[in-house]
Design an enzyme around this catalytic site. Structure first.
Site, PDB file in Angstrom:
ATOM      1  N   HIS A   1      45.754   8.153  22.124  1.00 11.28           N
ATOM      2  CA  HIS A   1      45.749   9.453  22.796  1.00 11.28           C
ATOM      3  C   HIS A   1      47.049  10.168  22.428  1.00 11.28           C
ATOM      4  O   HIS A   1      48.117   9.542  22.381  1.00 11.28           O
ATOM      5  CB  HIS A   1      45.653   9.250  24.306  1.00 11.28           C
ATOM      6  CG  HIS A   1      45.899  10.507  25.082  1.00 11.28           C
ATOM      7  ND1 HIS A   1      45.216  11.662  24.807  1.00 11.28           N
ATOM      8  CD2 HIS A   1      46.770  10.795  26.088  1.00 11.28           C
ATOM      9  CE1 HIS A   1      45.660  12.621  25.613  1.00 11.28           C
ATOM     10  NE2 HIS A   1      46.591  12.113  26.409  1.00 11.28           N
TER      11      HIS A   1
ATOM     12  N   CYS B   1      42.392  11.876  30.179  1.00 10.80           N
ATOM     13  CA  CYS B   1      42.703  11.604  28.765  1.00 10.80           C
ATOM     14  C   CYS B   1      42.064  10.306  28.260  1.00 10.80           C
ATOM     15  O   CYS B   1      41.959  10.099  27.058  1.00 10.80           O
ATOM     16  CB  CYS B   1      44.210  11.560  28.556  1.00 10.80           C
ATOM     17  SG  CYS B   1      45.025  13.038  29.165  1.00 10.80           S
TER      18      CYS B   1
ATOM     19  N   ASN C   1      48.449  18.028  23.516  1.00  5.30           N
ATOM     20  CA  ASN C   1      47.613  17.094  24.272  1.00  5.30           C
ATOM     21  C   ASN C   1      46.312  17.802  24.658  1.00  5.30           C
ATOM     22  O   ASN C   1      46.342  18.784  25.393  1.00  5.30           O
ATOM     23  CB  ASN C   1      48.395  16.648  25.520  1.00  5.30           C
ATOM     24  CG  ASN C   1      47.636  15.661  26.385  1.00  5.30           C
ATOM     25  OD1 ASN C   1      46.432  15.462  26.219  1.00  5.30           O
ATOM     26  ND2 ASN C   1      48.351  15.046  27.317  1.00  5.30           N
TER      27      ASN C   1
END
Ligand code: COA
Length: 325
Positions: free
Chosen positions: A252, A113, A282
């Protein structure tokens, strides 16, 4: 050292939407649980025939266009992904070929990520030293391909998509500071155990569902809040700024609760935080990339604004970047 800034952004989200109501039909979950625990309402799913390079290619095209360049002008392509088309060749090479960006050097990085921020910082190093004139950094993921759709602990969280940015020297501002970190002692918290050289694909790895991601969510939650806060503080300090100088936090998008806990630690008011997790879940390396793109498209980023990108992911990896727009 030259000032290196972002001169174009792009994104691509697959058409298919998977809502929380859709998930209620296949696993033991509820819209209420997913919304209150994560902030996610729906996520996008790539088509069966769509690979990560297809998503990344479309985001790249938009970013190159918004930078007022042509694919043939691009000199460096860095693709951050943990769901590459194949182990090799690199996804960046597939994207280079689709773009016809023949003069570009192309390679992938794996930082989960945090990948988009790692990619920006890496590109900045090449550009600041004049090795290349511009760089295309892409965060692209097809996490649906490695998600166990029977595992409610993970399958409600993730989605597919891609974001991209073009970097080049700018007269002032640009990337003011950055900070990257890694801690390999936490590799077991989030991983895809099957299919690599440790556990090559076999009937055993398939039977044990090792080709799907495994996650310890609770542990990650606490680490994410602490490490994203730390990364932000270090990057802000390295830029010679204070948290109140930041115009917009573009984090993020792992979980709204993680983002709000980080914002609370840094004393960021809600109107200085960009959140789009409700639409996409996500998307690992694609999350910060698409969030930045959408913040720009929605007019939340204006010339002179100071943006803070901040991320955390498997590895563990983390990173933050302060950019004067
Ligand atoms: N629907 C309904 N219930 C669920 C569920 C789902 N999709 N997933 C888990 N549960 C249940 C659990 O089984 C548990 O039940 P139990 O108490 O009977 O055992 C209960 O909900 C609470 O689970 P818990 O793990 O404590 O929830 P949580 O508040 O920590 O939220 C996460 C879980 C995964 C949303 C949260 O820990 C998180 O976001 N972690 C970070 C994950 C992450 O960001 N990963 C990527 C890093 S970049």
């Amino acid at each position: 050292m030259k000032h290196i800034g972002i001169i174009g952004v792009g994104e691509y989200l697959p058409e298919k939407r998977l809502t929380n109501a859709d998930l209620e039909k296949t696993i033991d979950t509820s819209d209420e649980w997913i919304t209150t625990r994560t902030g996610i309402k729906e996520r996008r799913l790539a088509a069966k025939a769509e690979a990560v390079s297809d998503l990344g290619y479309k985001a790249a095209l938009e970013a190159i266009k918004s930078a007022k360049l042509k694919p043939q002008d691009i000199e460096l392509i860095i693709t951050a992904t943990i769901t590459p088309d194949m182990s090799f060749p690199s996804t960046a090479c597939f994207i280079q070929s689709n773009l016809g960006a023949k003069q570009a050097v192309a390679f992938d990085i794996s930082a989960a990520c945090s990948g988009f921020i790692y990619g920006l910082v890496l590109a900045q190093q090449f550009l600041a030293r004049g090795v290349y004139k511009n760089a295309l950094v892409i965060g692209a993921e097809k996490l649906s391909a490695v998600t166990d759709w029977n595992d409610r602990n993970t399958c409600v969280l993730f989605g597919d998509g891609a974001g991209a940015a073009v970097l080049a020297p700018v007269s002032s501002g640009g990337i003011l500071s950055s900070y990257l970190g890694s801690d390999g002692s936490y590799t077991d918290l989030l991983m895809l155990p099957g299919g690599g050289s440790r556990n090559p694909a076999s009937s055993h790895t398939i039977e044990k569902r090792m080709h799907y991601m495994k996650m310890q969510g609770n542990e990650l939650f606490k680490l994410a809040v602490n490490l994203m806060s730390h990364a932000a503080e270090v990057a802000i300090e390295r830029a010679g700024l204070k948290p109140q100088d930041i115009s917009l936090l573009v984090p993020h998008q792992a979980n709204t609760r993680i983002i709000m806990a980080v914002a609370k630690k840094l004393h960021f008011p809600a109107d200085k935080i960009f959140i789009n997790i409700q639409k996409y879940g996500n998307m690992s390396s694609a999350s910060a990339a698409t969030a930045l793109c959408e913040a720009v498209k929605e007019g939340r980023v204006k010339k002179g604004d100071i943006i803070l990108l901040d991320a955390f992911g498997a590895g563990l990896t983390w990173g933050a970047c302060v950019i004067k727009w």
